[in-house]
Write a protein that holds these residues in place. Structure first.
Motif, PDB file in Angstrom:
ATOM      1  N   ALA A 197     -10.693   3.487  -7.110  1.00 23.85           N
ATOM      2  CA  ALA A 197      -9.884   2.267  -7.053  1.00 23.85           C
ATOM      3  C   ALA A 197      -9.470   1.967  -5.612  1.00 23.85           C
ATOM      4  CB  ALA A 197      -8.655   2.419  -7.947  1.00 23.85           C
ATOM      5  N   TRP A 198      -9.080   2.993  -4.865  1.00 25.18           N
ATOM      6  CA  TRP A 198      -8.674   2.798  -3.465  1.00 25.18           C
ATOM      7  C   TRP A 198      -9.844   2.318  -2.626  1.00 25.18           C
ATOM      8  CZ3 TRP A 198      -4.172   2.443  -1.065  1.00 25.18           C
ATOM      9  CH2 TRP A 198      -4.146   2.499   0.340  1.00 25.18           C
ATOM     10  N   ALA A 199     -11.022   2.868  -2.879  1.00 26.74           N
ATOM     11  CA  ALA A 199     -12.202   2.439  -2.130  1.00 26.74           C
ATOM     12  C   ALA A 199     -12.514   0.970  -2.414  1.00 26.74           C
ATOM     13  CB  ALA A 199     -13.396   3.321  -2.484  1.00 26.74           C
ATOM     14  N   ASN A 200     -12.329   0.541  -3.657  1.00 29.19           N
ATOM     15  CA  ASN A 200     -12.649  -0.845  -4.020  1.00 29.19           C
ATOM     16  C   ASN A 200     -11.723  -1.857  -3.359  1.00 29.19           C
ATOM     17  OD1 ASN A 200     -14.745   0.070  -5.590  1.00 29.19           O
ATOM     18  ND2 ASN A 200     -13.658  -0.140  -7.543  1.00 29.19           N
ATOM     19  N   ILE A 201     -10.465  -1.461  -3.137  1.00 30.47           N
ATOM     20  CA  ILE A 201      -9.514  -2.422  -2.560  1.00 30.47           C
ATOM     21  C   ILE A 201      -9.254  -2.145  -1.084  1.00 30.47           C
ATOM     22  CG2 ILE A 201      -8.374  -2.786  -4.789  1.00 30.47           C
ATOM     23  CD1 ILE A 201      -6.127  -0.974  -3.863  1.00 30.47           C
ATOM     24  N   SER A 202     -10.005  -1.220  -0.499  1.00 27.46           N
ATOM     25  CA  SER A 202      -9.776  -0.880   0.911  1.00 27.46           C
ATOM     26  C   SER A 202      -9.939  -2.061   1.860  1.00 27.46           C
ATOM     27  CB  SER A 202     -10.700   0.268   1.331  1.00 27.46           C
ATOM     28  OG  SER A 202     -12.058  -0.088   1.162  1.00 27.46           O
ATOM     29  N   PRO A 203     -10.811  -3.077   1.550  1.00 27.82           N
ATOM     30  CA  PRO A 203     -10.858  -4.238   2.467  1.00 27.82           C
ATOM     31  C   PRO A 203      -9.505  -4.911   2.656  1.00 27.82           C
ATOM     32  CG  PRO A 203     -12.773  -4.252   1.032  1.00 27.82           C
ATOM     33  CD  PRO A 203     -11.868  -3.155   0.537  1.00 27.82           C
ATOM     34  N   GLU A 204      -8.623  -4.812   1.677  1.00 28.76           N
ATOM     35  CA  GLU A 204      -7.299  -5.423   1.791  1.00 28.76           C
ATOM     36  C   GLU A 204      -6.419  -4.688   2.793  1.00 28.76           C
ATOM     37  OE1 GLU A 204      -5.464  -5.956  -2.020  1.00 28.76           O
ATOM     38  OE2 GLU A 204      -7.395  -6.285  -3.024  1.00 28.76           O
ATOM     39  N   THR A 205      -6.815  -3.500   3.202  1.00 33.30           N
ATOM     40  CA  THR A 205      -5.988  -2.699   4.111  1.00 33.30           C
ATOM     41  C   THR A 205      -6.433  -2.833   5.559  1.00 33.30           C
ATOM     42  OG1 THR A 205      -7.372  -0.714   3.912  1.00 33.30           O
ATOM     43  CG2 THR A 205      -5.662  -1.041   2.245  1.00 33.30           C
ATOM     44  N   GLN A 206      -7.446  -3.667   5.818  1.00 36.04           N
ATOM     45  CA  GLN A 206      -7.939  -3.815   7.188  1.00 36.04           C
ATOM     46  C   GLN A 206      -6.822  -4.306   8.102  1.00 36.04           C
ATOM     47  OE1 GLN A 206     -10.986  -2.790   8.140  1.00 36.04           O
ATOM     48  NE2 GLN A 206     -11.161  -2.107   6.009  1.00 36.04           N
ATOM     49  N   GLY A 207      -6.687  -3.626   9.245  1.00 32.98           N
ATOM     50  CA  GLY A 207      -5.648  -3.992  10.198  1.00 32.98           C
ATOM     51  C   GLY A 207      -4.272  -3.479   9.838  1.00 32.98           C
ATOM     52  N   ARG A 208      -4.158  -2.732   8.764  1.00 31.99           N
ATOM     53  CA  ARG A 208      -2.862  -2.193   8.317  1.00 31.99           C
ATOM     54  C   ARG A 208      -2.767  -0.711   8.668  1.00 31.99           C
ATOM     55  NH1 ARG A 208      -0.598  -4.313   3.698  1.00 31.99           N
ATOM     56  NH2 ARG A 208       1.023  -2.751   4.114  1.00 31.99           N
ATOM     57  N   GLN A 209      -1.560  -0.237   8.891  1.00 31.59           N
ATOM     58  CA  GLN A 209      -1.309   1.198   9.066  1.00 31.59           C
ATOM     59  C   GLN A 209      -0.594   1.695   7.810  1.00 31.59           C
ATOM     60  OE1 GLN A 209       0.631   2.282  12.718  1.00 31.59           O
ATOM     61  NE2 GLN A 209      -0.691   0.973  13.987  1.00 31.59           N
ATOM     62  N   ILE A 210      -1.332   2.396   6.968  1.00 31.22           N
ATOM     63  CA  ILE A 210      -0.796   2.857   5.687  1.00 31.22           C
ATOM     64  C   ILE A 210      -1.015   4.357   5.567  1.00 31.22           C
ATOM     65  CG2 ILE A 210      -0.966   2.679   3.178  1.00 31.22           C
ATOM     66  CD1 ILE A 210      -1.976  -0.163   3.511  1.00 31.22           C
ATOM     67  N   GLU A 211       0.064   5.066   5.330  1.00 31.66           N
ATOM     68  CA  GLU A 211      -0.039   6.504   5.039  1.00 31.66           C
ATOM     69  C   GLU A 211      -0.342   6.645   3.547  1.00 31.66           C
ATOM     70  OE1 GLU A 211       2.626  10.614   5.054  1.00 31.66           O
ATOM     71  OE2 GLU A 211       3.499   8.731   5.772  1.00 31.66           O
ATOM     72  N   TRP A 212      -1.500   7.167   3.255  1.00 34.33           N
ATOM     73  CA  TRP A 212      -1.983   7.281   1.873  1.00 34.33           C
ATOM     74  C   TRP A 212      -1.828   8.728   1.425  1.00 34.33           C
ATOM     75  CZ3 TRP A 212      -3.345   5.650  -2.682  1.00 34.33           C
ATOM     76  CH2 TRP A 212      -4.330   6.286  -3.419  1.00 34.33           C
TER      77      TRP A 212
END
Length: 411
Positions: free
Chosen positions: A271-286
């Protein structure tokens, strides 16, 4: 004390006598045999005393009455007869329960069991009856005896039957009503799907013709005209999105579930891989902690976590450094999985609206969306026999919980 000569006076004289021996202890009074029999007859339950071989030594009035009412006789169940043998042979009034009582009685008499108890039906021609037999051993002078007591439990059994009948009736009503609700829900889902499909075509026509009009009349349009066309286009686009979400909800509700063992850690990573484009340019601690294996449909469960993680990404967009954590803990017969973020959170007084269709707690100006993602999550999780809920406060982030039944133990 002696009288002095006829004077009428008494004098005290002392004598030296040997001290008397201690008195013998008082003997306990002996209960007459007739009194023992009267005591037995006062017992309302059916009672007999047997020796170590199962021979009847004495019975009470209730025993004799029951014996005569149920086809027994002095030869089979009276004093001097062998109750153990009568039970083994299944003679009246012990025809049905006899072998069971015989086995229990024998075990008690030989010391293999401390006691014996059993319930059995003994129906009369005109009414139903149930009894409970109890065999209790006792010792006297080194010899082993036992009391055999039959207690009438008919009233209790009738109450249990009435309760069972009521439970069955209630269960039947609940099953019927549940089936009706499922049918109504399925019909509603089918209706929503059909209507949504039918609505999609005219909405797309509106957008297509509006774009065509904009292109043909572009040179003649004022700024206000263009603004109005933008509003129409935006509204039509939002309506198209709502229709798409309705169709998605209908598919989620009607899709056949393919249950299998599902490793939620792998589901969350996909699921995270599928929505990873939404995180471009973001700094997120996963942060992904240990997750359990549950029974479920892997594709629908992936959709659950795509929605939950997508929400976490959306509502932490105002943070330079965001944190999203997925973890789990065991519950009472269930696994509780959570998705936690440090985003804008929500007002807890509106928690009941979170999982409703088209329900949003934030304005479109702040966060885009239709308000169907969590409704999909709720429907999918409930179809897996689970439940959903959430905690949050404005500015303090939010935590969404999904609980799945624990798989039954192997073997």
């Amino acid at each position: 004390m002696v009288q002095e000569g006829g004077t009428g006076r008494y004098s005290v004289s002392q004598s030296h006598r040997r001290p008397s021996s201690p008195r013998a202890p008082l003997q306990a009074p002996t209960l007459p045999v007739s009194a023992v029999q009267s005591a037995l007859d006062a017992v309302v339950d059916i009672l007999a005393v047997v020796d170590a071989q199962g021979a009847i030594l004495t019975v009470n009035r209730a025993w004799r009455a029951f014996m005569h009412e149920n086809g027994g006789s002095e030869a089979t169940c009276g004093v001097g007869s062998n109750y153990l043998r009568v039970c083994e042979q299944g003679q009246p009034p012990c025809a049905d329960e006899g072998p069971t009582v015989a086995a229990g009685l024998r075990a008690v008499l030989v010391g293999e069991a401390e006691s014996f108890e059993a319930e059995y039906p003994c129906h009369a021609p005109t009414r139903e009856r149930w009894f409970r037999v109890r065999v209790t051993p006792f010792m006297d002078g080194g010899a082993r005896f036992a009391t055999v007591l039959h207690e009438d439990i008919t009233e209790r059994k009738h109450a249990e039957i009435r309760e069972s009948d009521l439970d069955s009736e209630v269960a039947q009503v609940v099953r019927a009503r549940t089936q009706e609700l499922r049918t109504e829900r399925d019909e509603l889902d089918a209706f929503v799907g059909a209507v949504s499909h039918d609505l999609r075509a005219p909405v797309r026509h509106i957008r297509s013709f509006m774009h065509l009009l904009r292109g043909r009349a572009d040179g003649r349009l004022t700024d206000d005209d263009r603004r109005l066309l933008d509003v129409i286009d935006g509204a039509a686009g939002r309506l198209d999105g709502m229709i798409s979400e309705l169709l998605g909800l209908a598919r989620v509700s009607q899709t056949t579930l393919h249950f299998q063992d599902v490793n939620l850690a792998q589901v969350v990573l996909r699921a995270w891989a599928n929505i990873s484009p939404e995180t471009q340019g973001r700094q997120i601690e996963w942060v992904a902690r240990d997750l359990p294996v549950v029974r479920g449909d892997p594709d629908l469960l992936r959709l659950v976590f795509e929605n939950l993680l997508g929400n976490a990404i959306k509502y932490t967009s105002g943070r330079e450094q965001a944190k999203i954590e997925v973890g789990s803990r065991p519950g009472d017969g269930e696994w509780i999985v959570f998705v936690q973020d440090d985003g804008v959170g929500f007002d807890p007084q509106y928690t009941h609206r979170l999982f409703g269709a088209f329900q949003r707690l934030h304005s479109d100006r702040d966060f885009e969306g239709i308000g169907m993602g969590l409704a999909n999550v709720k429907r999918i999780v409930e179809r897996h026999g689970g439940r959903v809920w959430a905690d949050g406060h404005p500015g303090d982030g939010a935590t969404f919980y999904v609980a799945f039944p624990k798989p039954p133990p192997a073997g």
